[in-house]
Design an enzyme around this catalytic site. Structure first.
Site, mmCIF file in Angstrom:
data_model
loop_
_atom_site.group_PDB
_atom_site.id
_atom_site.type_symbol
_atom_site.label_atom_id
_atom_site.label_comp_id
_atom_site.label_asym_id
_atom_site.label_seq_id
_atom_site.Cartn_x
_atom_site.Cartn_y
_atom_site.Cartn_z
ATOM 1 N N LYS A 182 0.809 -1.224 0.000
ATOM 2 C CA LYS A 182 0.000 0.000 0.000
ATOM 3 C C LYS A 182 0.838 1.269 0.000
ATOM 4 C CE LYS A 182 -0.557 0.411 5.033
ATOM 5 N NZ LYS A 182 -1.527 0.508 6.153
ATOM 6 N N GLY B 122 -4.206 -4.235 0.803
ATOM 7 C CA GLY B 122 -4.777 -5.563 0.660
ATOM 8 C C GLY B 122 -5.400 -6.078 1.940
ATOM 9 N N GLY C 177 4.006 -6.233 8.479
ATOM 10 C CA GLY C 177 4.918 -5.407 9.244
ATOM 11 C C GLY C 177 4.416 -4.942 10.592
ATOM 12 N N SER C 178 4.941 -3.794 11.023
ATOM 13 C CA SER C 178 4.648 -3.272 12.356
ATOM 14 C C SER C 178 4.521 -1.756 12.319
ATOM 15 C CB SER C 178 5.771 -3.670 13.329
ATOM 16 O OG SER C 178 7.005 -3.083 12.928
ATOM 17 N N GLY D 11 15.194 3.483 21.119
ATOM 18 C CA GLY D 11 15.407 4.593 22.037
ATOM 19 C C GLY D 11 16.872 4.931 22.212
ATOM 20 N N ALA E 101 15.363 -6.547 10.175
ATOM 21 C CA ALA E 101 15.185 -6.698 8.731
ATOM 22 C C ALA E 101 15.845 -7.965 8.219
ATOM 23 C CB ALA E 101 15.757 -5.479 8.004
ATOM 24 N N HIS F 198 46.536 -7.644 12.162
ATOM 25 C CA HIS F 198 46.960 -6.651 13.146
ATOM 26 C C HIS F 198 47.382 -5.375 12.422
ATOM 27 C CE1 HIS F 198 48.825 -5.023 16.778
ATOM 28 N NE2 HIS F 198 49.909 -4.755 16.040
#
Length: 454
Positions: free
Chosen positions: A33, A112, A137-138, A178, A308, A431
């Site tokens: 969307k 959808g 998703g969120s 955060g 991800a 090194h």
């Protein structure tokens, strides 16, 4: 037309699934969307890491004289920061679209909804598939009674469009989001206070890593209130006043709400079609199959790591499972985790507390970055902690330090290949590099320490 797979959601997990399925010869329609790439590309991983890099440049400019370089810090050009960020995002977005187009994936723009077995409806159109993959998703969470107004009380997504650097910020939540944004705001010049209900910043990490981060943040002037709950917030003409459960009040220009992200599952038709949902997340088995045959769910929609790269792996696994390749389930402990603050915190495997809970007898070794020349060149402090099963393989690698996240891939290989400390100790690390810190810890665990003070 009936597709082999209908993917609902074009974020990291969704487009990875679509690409892998197309590679395997499956016909795929991908429904999104908004913009292909989802939260990670447009509102999460990529833009926030661009901000963090700008923040790193600002800090290095301030500190340049300690490296023998004369430079002057004149402040943050917010529009310039956004231009840099947006350039990176746009380039990646075009690249993903090109990959999908080249693979022959059909892309549908629209919102959808699961409308029945193998059916996803977008407006008046219905797309049918032998399999459906849910990848919606969120979205940012908030707390009861705390209203996000986008001006005084904001989420991480508002940070990506800020038009100025605030004088002060209260960050509600000491998790990854955060901590990263607290780091950005401090580097940009704001006074920052983090409020976290649990006893440490990054509470899911190894406790010693959290303590090292807290020490580094104190040195940077980032304040924090730990082990105390948020009670309420009131906006004023000049900012916001936050009240904590212990009666203490804090005031700042902005309140950034970073209490996590919740799965986008409501109103999508999932429960109506018989899909089991618990606390907003879709319940799946080890191959991301839902309670409805032929319907899978991946990414932030399910209660696994909200990363991800975990979404990429889930999308690929589902595509291969549908194609009959019988892929192995994902060992989520073996997925690398990085917080891109300054200093960075990175880990893979389990913590010492988790080992104790599981009854695993362990041995540990901490290598202080004070003994690592490359870390001293970079001007960073921190440590690498390795946890191994007694007389057995490495079960956890935990690191803190500037740019230390680049080392987590070696930790991932060590953990996932069940390597013994003695086996890794035989490998020669270049090194001077920070990767030597991993090698030094392994040498010490193998009983032949080199640059380790006991």
């Amino acid at each position: 037309m009936a597709y082999d797979i209908v993917v609902l959601g074009g974020g990291s997990g969704g487009y990875a699934c679509a690409l892998r399925a197309a590679e395997l010869g499956k016909s795929v329609v991908l429904i999104e969307k908004d913009k292909i790439g989802g939260t990670c590309l447009h509102r999460g991983c990529i833009p926030t890491k661009a901000l963090l890099h700008s923040a790193e440049v600002a800090d290095e400019t301030r500190e340049s004289e300690s490296f023998g370089v004369k430079a002057r810090f004149d402040g943050i050009d917010v529009q310039g920061v956004h231009a840099f960020k947006d350039k990176i995002v746009t380039r990646a977005w075009k690249g993903v679209q090109g990959l999908l187009k080249g693979a022959g994936v059909t892309i549908v723009e629209g919102e959808g909804r699961l409308a029945g077995p193998g059916r996803v409806q977008v407006g008046s159109e219905v797309y049918e598939g032998r399999n459906v993959v849910l990848a919606t998703g969120s979205a940012p969470k908030t707390l009861p009674g705390l209203e996000i107004d986008g001006e005084r009380v904001i989420t991480s997504e508002h940070t990506l469009t800020m038009d100025h650097v605030p004088s002060s910020v209260i960050v509600l939540g000491g998790g990854v989001i955060g901590v990263e944004l607290a780091s950005v705001y401090r580097s940009f010049g704001a006074e920052v206070t983090i409020v976290e209900a649990l006893l440490h910043l990054l509470p899911t990490e190894e406790e010693s890593s959290s303590k090292l981060l807290e020490r580094a943040f104190r040195r940077r002037g980032i304040k924090y209130e730990l082990g105390v709950f948020f009670d309420g917030a009131k906006t004023t003409e000049t900012g916001v006043v936050v009240t904590l459960a212990n009666g203490k009040t804090l005031d700042a220009e902005l309140l950034l709400v970073a209490v996590g992200r919740g799965a986008v599952s409501s109103g999508m038709g999932f429960e109506e079609q018989g899909i089991t949902i618990e606390r907003g997340a879709v319940v799946v088995d080890e191959h991301c199959q839902t309670s409805v045959p032929g319907v899978y769910a991946i990414g932030d929609l399910i209660p696994t790591l909200q990363l991800a790269h975990a979404g990429f792996a889930e999308g690929i696994m589902v595509a291969e499972h549908i194609a009959g390749l019988n892929p192995p389930p994902i060992d989520y402990a073996g997925v690398p985790r990085i917080t891109y603050s300054d200093p960075e915190v990175a880990s893979v495997g389990i913590t010492s507390a988790q080992a104790a809970e599981r009854g695993i007898e362990i041995v540990e070794q901490v290598y202080d970055l004070a003994g690592n020349p490359k870390s001293q060149i970079l001007g960073t402090s921190g440590a690498v902690k390795v946890i191994a099963q007694k007389d057995g393989p490495v079960v956890g690698v935990h690191m803190v330090g500037r740019r230390i996240g680049e080392l987590v891939t070696e930790g991932q290989l060590i953990y996932n290949w069940e390597a013994l400390p003695a086996e890794v100790a035989q490998l020669i690390h270049a090194h001077p590099t920070q990767s030597e810190a991993v090698g030094e810890a392994m040498l010490a665990l193998a009983g032949k320490p080199l640059h380790v003070h006991n």
